[in-house]
Design a protein around this motif. Structure first.
Motif: not given
Length: 300
Positions: A106-110, A115-119, A143-152
């Motif tokens: 993907s592109v980066a979606r800050d 950050g688009g993790a769910s998609i 994902f700007l370092g987001s643990r939650e997004s990575l977990q998704i």
């Protein structure tokens, strides 16, 4: 001021032009489903070979990136596109192509909360529903370092989790935008902690001013983060506004780096002038699986 003179491309930098039926069919299908590919958007030199072999890397979340990395040809700006039906269209295209290994980036979606993790997760699920035997690799932003997004993403259990460090630590802030070298390593390590059985992968490009010892240090850093697969390729300047190529590495240097990587314990190292992150990705997933089986046998 004198204008910088670009170094001419050496003989070993060759792009194979193959625009037969498979290439045209894939291009037509991508347009009909309004899908984007990193093959086109990033001007990958292997597009002709890969599309002729009916492989492609889907790029989700639109074609406008919120970052402006100095090596990347993808358009930058403020995205307006967020299509919740995109995962299903990607899955339909993958099914029509009868893929055995599918790469999704993907592109980066800050601008998006996750950050688009769910998609990403929805795309993995949609592909699996249509192609149960197809392995799925995701190449994600930080994902700007987001643990939650990575977990998704990790909860969707892709077959390979790919995140590129792109360059050596000293040059990271010059080459990349917003992404941080140590944050990328932390992401790879977290991914391994969340799902230890899922192989992780990363890539660097050469020719932007790095030193040999720095390349080896990047390898050591990736292994320390638990990274399993590494790809190494030559940076090629996509336009006049991007970073200049400071050095073209000969094929024998890439061969040496492959040896260095394998000595350090990577399950697979793809290293060559024209190698890109998703080049021969289907072979990498097989290699990682063999490495995992061999490790299990040796521990028995």
């Amino acid at each position: 001021m004198s204008k910088k003179v670009k170094e001419p491309k050496p003989d070993w930098i060759r792009i194979k032009l193959t625009t037969g039926d498979n290439y045209q069919e894939i291009k037509s299908m991508m347009r009909s489903k309004t899908l984007h590919t990193v093959c086109e958007e990033a001007r990958c030199p292997n597009i002709y070979e890969c599309w002729a072999n009916r492989t492609a890397t889907f790029m989700i979340l639109g074609d406008i990136c919120t970052r402006a990395c100095r090596f990347c040809a993808v358009n930058t700006g403020l995205p307006t596109e967020l299509d919740l039906q995109e995962p299903e269209r990607v899955a339909e295209a993958a099914e029509k192509m009868n893929l055995r290994h599918c790469v999704v980036t993907s592109v980066a979606r800050d601008d998006l909360k996750d950050g688009g993790a769910s998609i990403f997760a929805a795309t993995v699920k949609a592909i699996r529903e249509r192609l149960p035997l197809c392995s799925v690799e995701v190449l994600i932003p930080d994902f700007l370092g987001s643990r939650e997004s990575l977990q998704i993403v990790m909860d969707a259990k892709p077959d390979i989790l790919n995140h590129n460090i792109e360059t050596v630590e000293r040059l990271s802030d010059t080459v990349r935008a917003k992404a941080k070298y140590r944050r990328s390593l932390e992401l790879l390590q977290r991914a391994k902690e969340m799902q230890p059985s899922i192989p992780t992968k990363s890539s660097i490009m050469l020719g932007v001013g790095e030193e040999w010892d720095e390349i080896l240090q990047a390898m050591d850093d990736l292994r320390a983060a638990g990274c399993d697969i590494m790809t190494i390729g030559q940076y090629l300047q996509p336009s006049e506004k991007h970073l200049y190529v400071k050095k073209y590495y000969p094929p024998e240097d890439f061969a040496k780096l492959k040896e260095e990587g394998l000595k350090r314990g990577f399950s697979h190292v793809e290293s060559g002038p024209m190698v890109r992150s998703s080049y021969h990705a289907h072979e990498q997933v097989k290699s990682a699986a063999r490495h995992k089986e061999e490790g299990a046998v040796s521990q028995a």
